[in-house]
Write a protein that holds these residues in place. Structure first.
Motif, PDB file in Angstrom:
ATOM      1  N   ALA A   1       0.923  -1.382   0.445  1.00  0.00           N
ATOM      2  CA  ALA A   1       0.372   0.103   0.077  1.00  0.00           C
ATOM      3  C   ALA A   1       0.929   1.163   0.520  1.00  0.00           C
ATOM      4  CB  ALA A   1      -0.840  -0.448   1.224  1.00  0.00           C
ATOM      5  N   TYR A   2       0.401   2.203  -0.816  1.00  0.00           N
ATOM      6  CA  TYR A   2       1.622   3.640  -1.294  1.00  0.00           C
ATOM      7  C   TYR A   2       0.695   4.959  -1.012  1.00  0.00           C
ATOM      8  CZ  TYR A   2       4.283  -0.557  -2.815  1.00  0.00           C
ATOM      9  OH  TYR A   2       5.324  -1.285  -3.082  1.00  0.00           O
ATOM     10  N   LEU A   3       1.043   5.846  -0.591  1.00  0.00           N
ATOM     11  CA  LEU A   3      -0.081   6.898  -0.186  1.00  0.00           C
ATOM     12  C   LEU A   3       1.232   7.590  -1.024  1.00  0.00           C
ATOM     13  CD1 LEU A   3      -1.588   8.965   0.323  1.00  0.00           C
ATOM     14  CD2 LEU A   3      -0.242   9.188   2.946  1.00  0.00           C
ATOM     15  N   ASN A   4       1.101   8.769  -1.913  1.00  0.00           N
ATOM     16  CA  ASN A   4       2.016   9.325  -2.978  1.00  0.00           C
ATOM     17  C   ASN A   4       3.026   8.672  -3.206  1.00  0.00           C
ATOM     18  OD1 ASN A   4      -0.344  11.613  -2.538  1.00  0.00           O
ATOM     19  ND2 ASN A   4       0.573  12.225  -0.650  1.00  0.00           N
ATOM     20  N   ASN A   5       3.080   7.038  -4.035  1.00  0.00           N
ATOM     21  CA  ASN A   5       4.425   6.558  -4.815  1.00  0.00           C
ATOM     22  C   ASN A   5       5.397   6.408  -3.279  1.00  0.00           C
ATOM     23  OD1 ASN A   5       3.387   5.699  -6.829  1.00  0.00           O
ATOM     24  ND2 ASN A   5       4.761   7.185  -8.040  1.00  0.00           N
ATOM     25  N   GLU A   6       4.387   6.463  -1.701  1.00  0.00           N
ATOM     26  CA  GLU A   6       5.766   6.295  -0.873  1.00  0.00           C
ATOM     27  C   GLU A   6       5.121   4.761  -0.258  1.00  0.00           C
ATOM     28  OE1 GLU A   6       6.832   9.398   1.882  1.00  0.00           O
ATOM     29  OE2 GLU A   6       7.779  10.124  -0.340  1.00  0.00           O
ATOM     30  N   ARG A   7       5.576   4.075   0.406  1.00  0.00           N
ATOM     31  CA  ARG A   7       4.459   2.792   1.128  1.00  0.00           C
ATOM     32  C   ARG A   7       4.627   3.403   2.691  1.00  0.00           C
ATOM     33  NH1 ARG A   7       8.335  -2.532   1.056  1.00  0.00           N
ATOM     34  NH2 ARG A   7       7.424  -2.624  -1.069  1.00  0.00           N
ATOM     35  N   VAL A   8       3.410   2.574   3.289  1.00  0.00           N
ATOM     36  CA  VAL A   8       2.650   2.757   4.013  1.00  0.00           C
ATOM     37  C   VAL A   8       2.962   1.798   5.204  1.00  0.00           C
ATOM     38  CG1 VAL A   8       0.457   3.460   5.041  1.00  0.00           C
ATOM     39  CG2 VAL A   8       1.119   4.564   3.151  1.00  0.00           C
ATOM     40  N   GLU A   9       3.495   1.890   6.110  1.00  0.00           N
ATOM     41  CA  GLU A   9       3.961   0.982   7.182  1.00  0.00           C
ATOM     42  C   GLU A   9       2.325   0.722   8.081  1.00  0.00           C
ATOM     43  OE1 GLU A   9       6.764  -0.226   6.727  1.00  0.00           O
ATOM     44  OE2 GLU A   9       8.222   0.574   5.361  1.00  0.00           O
ATOM     45  N   ASP A  10       2.070   2.104   8.285  1.00  0.00           N
ATOM     46  CA  ASP A  10       0.784   1.855   9.522  1.00  0.00           C
ATOM     47  C   ASP A  10      -0.645   2.064   9.224  1.00  0.00           C
ATOM     48  OD1 ASP A  10      -0.114   1.795  11.945  1.00  0.00           O
ATOM     49  OD2 ASP A  10      -0.080   3.985  12.106  1.00  0.00           O
ATOM     50  N   PRO A  11      -1.028   0.827   9.329  1.00  0.00           N
ATOM     51  CA  PRO A  11      -2.644   0.510   9.212  1.00  0.00           C
ATOM     52  C   PRO A  11      -3.305   1.823   9.364  1.00  0.00           C
ATOM     53  CG  PRO A  11      -1.803  -1.160  10.594  1.00  0.00           C
ATOM     54  CD  PRO A  11      -1.143  -0.831  10.033  1.00  0.00           C
ATOM     55  N   ASP A  12      -2.631   2.164  10.312  1.00  0.00           N
ATOM     56  CA  ASP A  12      -4.566   2.962  11.230  1.00  0.00           C
ATOM     57  C   ASP A  12      -3.600   4.418  10.760  1.00  0.00           C
ATOM     58  OD1 ASP A  12      -5.101   1.248  12.634  1.00  0.00           O
ATOM     59  OD2 ASP A  12      -3.924   1.030  13.969  1.00  0.00           O
ATOM     60  N   LEU A  13      -2.800   4.939   9.610  1.00  0.00           N
ATOM     61  CA  LEU A  13      -2.226   6.184   9.544  1.00  0.00           C
ATOM     62  C   LEU A  13      -3.366   6.546   9.363  1.00  0.00           C
ATOM     63  CD1 LEU A  13       0.432   7.671   8.522  1.00  0.00           C
ATOM     64  CD2 LEU A  13      -0.253   7.181   6.159  1.00  0.00           C
ATOM     65  N   VAL A  14      -3.530   8.021   9.471  1.00  0.00           N
ATOM     66  CA  VAL A  14      -4.748   8.621   8.889  1.00  0.00           C
ATOM     67  C   VAL A  14      -4.044  10.383   8.524  1.00  0.00           C
ATOM     68  CG1 VAL A  14      -6.319  10.416   9.911  1.00  0.00           C
ATOM     69  CG2 VAL A  14      -6.312   8.321  11.126  1.00  0.00           C
ATOM     70  N   PRO A  15      -3.967  10.174   6.652  1.00  0.00           N
ATOM     71  CA  PRO A  15      -3.371  11.064   6.207  1.00  0.00           C
ATOM     72  C   PRO A  15      -3.785  12.829   6.304  1.00  0.00           C
ATOM     73  CG  PRO A  15      -3.997   9.433   4.620  1.00  0.00           C
ATOM     74  CD  PRO A  15      -4.388   8.490   5.958  1.00  0.00           C
ATOM     75  N   GLY A  16      -2.635  13.638   6.310  1.00  0.00           N
ATOM     76  CA  GLY A  16      -3.051  14.886   6.882  1.00  0.00           C
ATOM     77  C   GLY A  16      -2.882  15.709   5.868  1.00  0.00           C
TER      78      GLY A  16
END
Length: 422
Positions: free
Chosen positions: A382-397
């Motif tokens: 899973a990636y946000l803005n082409n950077e891998r996301v490590e934390d499933p609870d991450l809330v994009p700010g």
RNA sequence: GGCAGAUUGCCCGAGCGGCCAAUGGGAGCGGACUGUAAAUCCGUCGGCGUAGCCUUCGAAGGUUCGAAUCCUUCAUCUGCCA
């Protein structure tokens, strides 16, 4: 209209002739004048797909070489169903078939020329079968089909164990009747189709010979398979549809771009109008520098342009460059990304930030469930803005927004989705 | 019509009263390697508030503290006998 004498050689070079009746006889006829030929499409779905495209492109080649196309849409045969290995078909309602006939007809029209000396003609086999009486059918057509021969056909033989209805068993008679009818009314003397149609093609040739004493031609195009031998043209979503509503042009383009190395040459020969010299140059280029994937890029551009047009193709290429460029997404800017992501799939619109990455992945349609979304994160997919996301609870700010309005989600290597904040 | 056997997750196929959300293979999906390719390797592969709970093993009932596993009926398929 002048005839192209190299037509048959070209078809053979492209590998388009898997089976055929007497090729020398066909070659002779093709040299003598504009041959009237036909290819049929049964309305088995609301859209045509890759396998049909092969037939369409082949029909285009023949027309461009000066021959005269008759495109048959199977309003009658579509009501019956061609026997296939997977078992008895479910009959579609008459209304459904009627609707699909119209859609298929409209879909094919742009590919052929309906003007000039060798203008194309659309025909529907319902026109000559609807009024046919059972008695006439059995006397005039059925008499020419020995059942022992019909039983020996591969498609039928394979179905004898699992069962086959009289309806599907009779399919070949209808298709053969089509050929006979088109021969009589339009002087059609060549039919082609997929190699799975070979039995039906020869059925028509034989019926014409038996009832008219005339020799007509047929050839079958090969089944396109993947390098591992399985059927080509299947994606996770099913068939490779030509209808942009059923398969986005972006997905269509991506399908061809992802062609296996060892299939690119074959696909270029079958599906594009590039010349032999051009294709061989591409193959040489590919052998030299495979990582550039010049063959795939050309293939994807050519076929997508053919089906969806040059403008759409240009948009898709720009979108692909932005998403797969590997550079900083922010550099591309929200405007470009917005266009690119919308090309790939519908944008997810949200009122405000606050959802977790897991929820966003689900809502954007990249995964089917939250469990799958969590798994994706855990797997590093899973990636946000082409950077891998490590934390499933991450809330994009707010800091994650590109130009204060856009998030780019990615699942795995190739699946993108956009989130727009209003 | 009679007898026997089958029916399991996307597909194939184990399980035959609790340790079963169910062995294994394939497909799919993700990761590594590369080139948005192939091959290979690794991981994953019902849902949810991931504690545990909920819905799954042709359908409906039943036995049992407890069933995919036992019983009854029904449906479909296969083999043998008429």
């Amino acid at each position: 209209m002048s005839l192209d004498p190299t037509l048959l050689d070209d078809l053979e070079w492209r590998g388009l002739i898997a089976h055929s009746t007497d090729l020398d006889a066909l070659r002779e006829d093709l040299g003598e004048g504009s041959v009237h030929y036909y290819v049929g499409f049964d309305p088995t779905a609301p859209s045509l797909h890759m396998g049909n495209l092969l037939q369409i492109v082949t029909a285009m080649r023949l027309q461009r070489a000066g021959h005269t196309p008759y495109v048959l849409v199977g309003g009658a045969t579509g009501l019956i169903g061609d026997p296939r290995d997977s078992g008895e078909r479910t009959l579609n309602s008459a209304e459904t078939v009627r609707d699909w006939v119209e859609r298929v007809r409209r879909q094919i029209e742009p590919f052929l020329s309906f003007d000039g000396a060798n203008a194309a003609t659309m025909v529907n086999n319902l026109d000559w079968t609807a009024g046919l009486s059972t008695i006439d059918f059995l006397r005039d057509i059925g008499k020419h089909f020995p059942v022992n021969r019909m039983l020996a056909r591969d498609t039928v033989k394979r179905r004898l164990e699992s069962g086959i209805s009289y309806t599907e068993f009779s399919y070949i008679l209808l298709q053969s009747l089509d050929y006979l009818n088109l021969f009589r009314t339009h002087g059609v003397r060549l039919q082609f189709g997929g190699s799975d149609q070979w039995g039906n093609l020869t059925g028509g040739v034989e019926l014409v010979r038996r009832s008219e004493g005339a020799t007509v031609h047929a050839f079958a195009t090969p089944l396109v398979t993947k390098a591992d031998g399985t059927k080509y043209g299947k994606t996770e979503g099913g068939a490779l549809w030509l209808d942009p509503e059923m398969m986005s042009p972006y997905a269509f383009y991506q399908f061809w771009l992802n062609a296996e190395d060892e299939k690119v040459g074959e696909l270029l020969r079958i599906f594009t109008f590039l010349t032999r010299a051009e294709i061989e140059a591409l193959e040489a280029e590919h052998a030299e520098r495979p990582f550039l994937r010049a063959g795939q890029r050309t293939l994807a551009r050519e076929v997508t342009t053919l089906v969806h047009g040059a403008d759409e193709t240009a948009r898709i290429e720009a979108a692909s460059a932005a998403l797969f460029g590997g550079g900083d997404l922010r550099a591309a800017g929200a405007r470009t990304l917005d266009a690119a992501l919308s090309t790939a799939r519908p944008m997810l619109e949200v009122e405000s930030l606050g959802a977790t990455i897991v929820d966003l992945l689900v809502d954007a349609g990249l995964v089917k469930s939250k469990g799958e979304a969590r798994r994706a994160v855990a797997e590093g997919g899973a990636y946000l803005n082409n950077e891998r996301v490590e934390d499933p609870d991450l809330v994009p700010g707010p800091g994650d927004l590109i130009d204060d309005q856009l998030l780019v989600l990615r699942r795995g290597k190739k699946s993108f989705a956009g989130v727009r904040v209003r």
